[in-house]
Write a protein that holds these residues in place. Sequence first.
Motif, PDB file in Angstrom:
ATOM      1  N   MET A  89       0.830  -1.198   0.000  1.00 28.88           N
ATOM      2  CA  MET A  89       0.000   0.000   0.000  1.00 28.88           C
ATOM      3  C   MET A  89       0.868   1.254   0.000  1.00 28.88           C
ATOM      4  O   MET A  89       2.001   1.246   0.484  1.00 28.88           O
ATOM      5  CB  MET A  89      -0.939   0.023   1.217  1.00 28.88           C
ATOM      6  N   THR A  90       0.315   2.301  -0.545  1.00 28.29           N
ATOM      7  CA  THR A  90       0.963   3.604  -0.573  1.00 28.29           C
ATOM      8  C   THR A  90      -0.130   4.655  -0.650  1.00 28.29           C
ATOM      9  O   THR A  90      -1.307   4.350  -0.423  1.00 28.29           O
ATOM     10  CB  THR A  90       1.941   3.715  -1.762  1.00 28.29           C
ATOM     11  N   ALA A  91       0.235   5.871  -0.983  1.00 23.84           N
ATOM     12  CA  ALA A  91      -0.731   6.959  -1.123  1.00 23.84           C
ATOM     13  C   ALA A  91      -0.313   7.841  -2.286  1.00 23.84           C
ATOM     14  O   ALA A  91       0.882   8.071  -2.515  1.00 23.84           O
ATOM     15  CB  ALA A  91      -0.831   7.785   0.158  1.00 23.84           C
ATOM     16  N   LEU A  92      -1.301   8.309  -3.023  1.00 23.80           N
ATOM     17  CA  LEU A  92      -1.076   9.218  -4.139  1.00 23.80           C
ATOM     18  C   LEU A  92      -1.960  10.453  -3.976  1.00 23.80           C
ATOM     19  O   LEU A  92      -2.954  10.415  -3.243  1.00 23.80           O
ATOM     20  CB  LEU A  92      -1.385   8.535  -5.477  1.00 23.80           C
ATOM     21  N   TRP A  93      -1.585  11.524  -4.662  1.00 19.94           N
ATOM     22  CA  TRP A  93      -2.381  12.745  -4.670  1.00 19.94           C
ATOM     23  C   TRP A  93      -2.876  12.978  -6.091  1.00 19.94           C
ATOM     24  O   TRP A  93      -2.076  13.006  -7.036  1.00 19.94           O
ATOM     25  CB  TRP A  93      -1.542  13.931  -4.187  1.00 19.94           C
ATOM     26  N   ASP A  94      -4.180  13.117  -6.244  1.00 12.05           N
ATOM     27  CA  ASP A  94      -4.734  13.312  -7.576  1.00 12.05           C
ATOM     28  C   ASP A  94      -4.500  14.745  -8.046  1.00 12.05           C
ATOM     29  O   ASP A  94      -3.843  15.550  -7.364  1.00 12.05           O
ATOM     30  CB  ASP A  94      -6.223  12.958  -7.589  1.00 12.05           C
ATOM     31  N   LYS A  95      -5.024  15.084  -9.220  1.00  4.52           N
ATOM     32  CA  LYS A  95      -4.755  16.401  -9.798  1.00  4.52           C
ATOM     33  C   LYS A  95      -5.418  17.538  -9.025  1.00  4.52           C
ATOM     34  O   LYS A  95      -5.052  18.697  -9.198  1.00  4.52           O
ATOM     35  CB  LYS A  95      -5.223  16.425 -11.250  1.00  4.52           C
ATOM     36  N   TRP A  96      -6.372  17.222  -8.132  1.00  2.69           N
ATOM     37  CA  TRP A  96      -7.019  18.249  -7.314  1.00  2.69           C
ATOM     38  C   TRP A  96      -6.360  18.385  -5.956  1.00  2.69           C
ATOM     39  O   TRP A  96      -6.773  19.220  -5.148  1.00  2.69           O
ATOM     40  CB  TRP A  96      -8.494  17.925  -7.134  1.00  2.69           C
ATOM     41  N   GLY A  97      -5.366  17.529  -5.660  1.00  2.00           N
ATOM     42  CA  GLY A  97      -4.666  17.625  -4.391  1.00  2.00           C
ATOM     43  C   GLY A  97      -5.245  16.756  -3.299  1.00  2.00           C
ATOM     44  O   GLY A  97      -4.827  16.875  -2.143  1.00  2.00           O
ATOM     45  N   ALA A  98      -6.170  15.873  -3.628  1.00  2.00           N
ATOM     46  CA  ALA A  98      -6.763  14.989  -2.627  1.00  2.00           C
ATOM     47  C   ALA A  98      -5.894  13.743  -2.463  1.00  2.00           C
ATOM     48  O   ALA A  98      -5.380  13.187  -3.446  1.00  2.00           O
ATOM     49  CB  ALA A  98      -8.178  14.589  -3.037  1.00  2.00           C
ATOM     50  N   ARG A  99      -5.708  13.320  -1.234  1.00  2.00           N
ATOM     51  CA  ARG A  99      -4.905  12.136  -0.939  1.00  2.00           C
ATOM     52  C   ARG A  99      -5.749  10.884  -1.170  1.00  2.00           C
ATOM     53  O   ARG A  99      -6.864  10.768  -0.653  1.00  2.00           O
ATOM     54  CB  ARG A  99      -4.412  12.177   0.509  1.00  2.00           C
ATOM     55  N   LEU A 317     -11.192  12.218 -13.547  1.00  2.00           N
ATOM     56  CA  LEU A 317     -11.684  12.842 -12.319  1.00  2.00           C
ATOM     57  C   LEU A 317     -12.595  14.024 -12.574  1.00  2.00           C
ATOM     58  O   LEU A 317     -13.016  14.696 -11.625  1.00  2.00           O
ATOM     59  CB  LEU A 317     -10.506  13.278 -11.446  1.00  2.00           C
ATOM     60  N   GLY A 318     -12.894  14.301 -13.830  1.00  2.00           N
ATOM     61  CA  GLY A 318     -13.784  15.412 -14.143  1.00  2.00           C
ATOM     62  C   GLY A 318     -13.040  16.730 -14.246  1.00  2.00           C
ATOM     63  O   GLY A 318     -11.815  16.821 -14.011  1.00  2.00           O
ATOM     64  N   GLU A 319     -13.769  17.780 -14.561  1.00  2.00           N
ATOM     65  CA  GLU A 319     -13.199  19.115 -14.723  1.00  2.00           C
ATOM     66  C   GLU A 319     -13.611  20.081 -13.621  1.00  2.00           C
ATOM     67  O   GLU A 319     -13.333  21.277 -13.711  1.00  2.00           O
ATOM     68  CB  GLU A 319     -13.614  19.684 -16.087  1.00  2.00           C
ATOM     69  N   VAL A 320     -14.274  19.588 -12.593  1.00  2.00           N
ATOM     70  CA  VAL A 320     -14.747  20.438 -11.503  1.00  2.00           C
ATOM     71  C   VAL A 320     -13.926  20.115 -10.257  1.00  2.00           C
ATOM     72  O   VAL A 320     -13.852  18.951  -9.827  1.00  2.00           O
ATOM     73  CB  VAL A 320     -16.241  20.230 -11.231  1.00  2.00           C
ATOM     74  N   ASP A 321     -13.311  21.146  -9.669  1.00  2.00           N
ATOM     75  CA  ASP A 321     -12.533  20.968  -8.463  1.00  2.00           C
ATOM     76  C   ASP A 321     -13.460  20.687  -7.292  1.00  2.00           C
ATOM     77  O   ASP A 321     -14.318  21.520  -6.949  1.00  2.00           O
ATOM     78  CB  ASP A 321     -11.715  22.219  -8.190  1.00  2.00           C
ATOM     79  N   PRO A 322     -13.357  19.488  -6.644  1.00  2.00           N
ATOM     80  CA  PRO A 322     -14.273  19.191  -5.550  1.00  2.00           C
ATOM     81  C   PRO A 322     -14.089  20.135  -4.362  1.00  2.00           C
ATOM     82  O   PRO A 322     -15.054  20.365  -3.612  1.00  2.00           O
ATOM     83  CB  PRO A 322     -13.942  17.743  -5.191  1.00  2.00           C
ATOM     84  N   PHE A 323     -12.904  20.672  -4.142  1.00  2.00           N
ATOM     85  CA  PHE A 323     -12.679  21.587  -3.019  1.00  2.00           C
ATOM     86  C   PHE A 323     -13.341  22.934  -3.266  1.00  2.00           C
ATOM     87  O   PHE A 323     -13.834  23.581  -2.343  1.00  2.00           O
ATOM     88  CB  PHE A 323     -11.167  21.751  -2.774  1.00  2.00           C
ATOM     89  N   MET A 324     -13.362  23.364  -4.499  1.00  2.00           N
ATOM     90  CA  MET A 324     -14.020  24.615  -4.827  1.00  2.00           C
ATOM     91  C   MET A 324     -15.544  24.507  -4.712  1.00  2.00           C
ATOM     92  O   MET A 324     -16.214  25.443  -4.294  1.00  2.00           O
ATOM     93  CB  MET A 324     -13.634  25.075  -6.223  1.00  2.00           C
ATOM     94  N   VAL A 325     -16.083  23.349  -5.069  1.00  2.00           N
ATOM     95  CA  VAL A 325     -17.523  23.133  -4.941  1.00  2.00           C
ATOM     96  C   VAL A 325     -17.914  23.122  -3.479  1.00  2.00           C
ATOM     97  O   VAL A 325     -18.985  23.640  -3.089  1.00  2.00           O
ATOM     98  CB  VAL A 325     -17.924  21.808  -5.621  1.00  2.00           C
ATOM     99  N   ALA A 326     -17.067  22.551  -2.618  1.00  2.00           N
ATOM    100  CA  ALA A 326     -17.376  22.521  -1.194  1.00  2.00           C
ATOM    101  C   ALA A 326     -17.409  23.915  -0.599  1.00  2.00           C
ATOM    102  O   ALA A 326     -18.190  24.219   0.311  1.00  2.00           O
ATOM    103  CB  ALA A 326     -16.371  21.659  -0.442  1.00  2.00           C
ATOM    104  N   ASP A 327     -16.556  24.815  -1.108  1.00  2.00           N
ATOM    105  CA  ASP A 327     -16.563  26.175  -0.590  1.00  2.00           C
ATOM    106  C   ASP A 327     -17.779  26.944  -1.062  1.00  2.00           C
ATOM    107  O   ASP A 327     -18.243  27.862  -0.409  1.00  2.00           O
ATOM    108  CB  ASP A 327     -15.289  26.898  -1.056  1.00  2.00           C
TER     109      ASP A 327
END
Length: 327
Positions: A89-99, A317-327
């Motif tokens: 196991m490991t961890a990666l960060w996607d293009k939106w910065g989510a772990r 992963l789509g074109e919408v930043d999930p962090f921006m939608v949350a804000d």
Amino acid sequence: MLAPSRGLISRLRFLSLNPSSSASPPTAAANATTSFTQTQCHFFRWFSSEATVDATEAVADRRPVIEAKPGPMSPGSKRTGLIAVKCGMTALWDKWGARVPITVLWVDDNIVSQVKTPEKEGFPALQVGCGQKKAKHLTKPEVGHFRAQGVPLKRKLHEFPVSNDALLPIGMEIGVRHFVPGQYVDVTGITRGKGFQGGMKRHGFSGMPASHGASLSHRSIGSTGQRDDAGKVFKGRKMPGRMGGKQRTVKNVWVYKIDPARNLMWVKGQVPGAEGNFVFIRDAFYKKPDVSSLPFPTYFASEDEDPSKLEPLVADLGEVDPFMVAD
């Protein structure tokens, strides 16, 4: 019961190979001789290791020719699965910065080692082999099975039920591009063995009080039954015992990325088993992928394609930043 002597076996062998050594008798006697000879042949097969195949049996053993070609996938079609090795196991960060927690799986040289058809076995299925192994590390029946099928020696075998339109020929190689990034899969493996454990670790019991009134029973499971009625411990009672080491399936595992050059697959979350164990990957049963996005019955590479030069494929992963939608 006494074992038959060598003379008896030799005599039966001579009679089965030479049913009529004299002139032809009358018709009635010929029929009697024929039936007696057939009885001798069946009796001889009990003591002989030689296979006597009849012409009708040879015709019945013929199977339909399976061609390796792509085709349309229907909603009722069921593809084969793959055998992979859990690398860790490991961890990666996607293009939106989510772990993203990741488990790396290695699809090590999967080929079709046996084909089961409804005409002979009564059901369609594919036996897939993974890895490599030397003949001295296999039993004689295993070596004979691989030689009879005409495939290389494999380290692990597993049978996957498929639909009739998803059968593949023997010796067909199946790579990691059998799956596509973004789909969901079910992963089956043997969990880590943890040995004999108590009720708190095995079943999540809260235990007894840590101080007042609890003497040397802080991690005890408490009462396990009643007094005179019913006067027994019911079956299925959660108690200390062996933990782990069982086959379990993690469903709806998301495929994050695949690497065709190295036959690696990155899936989100954990899968059962320790590092180096084999796991079996199938298309998800509940979150079924879109049939138009899957290669059917598997992925067929073009003649001019070089797998060593292919880039990794990442899920959309789509074109919408999930962090921006949350804000």
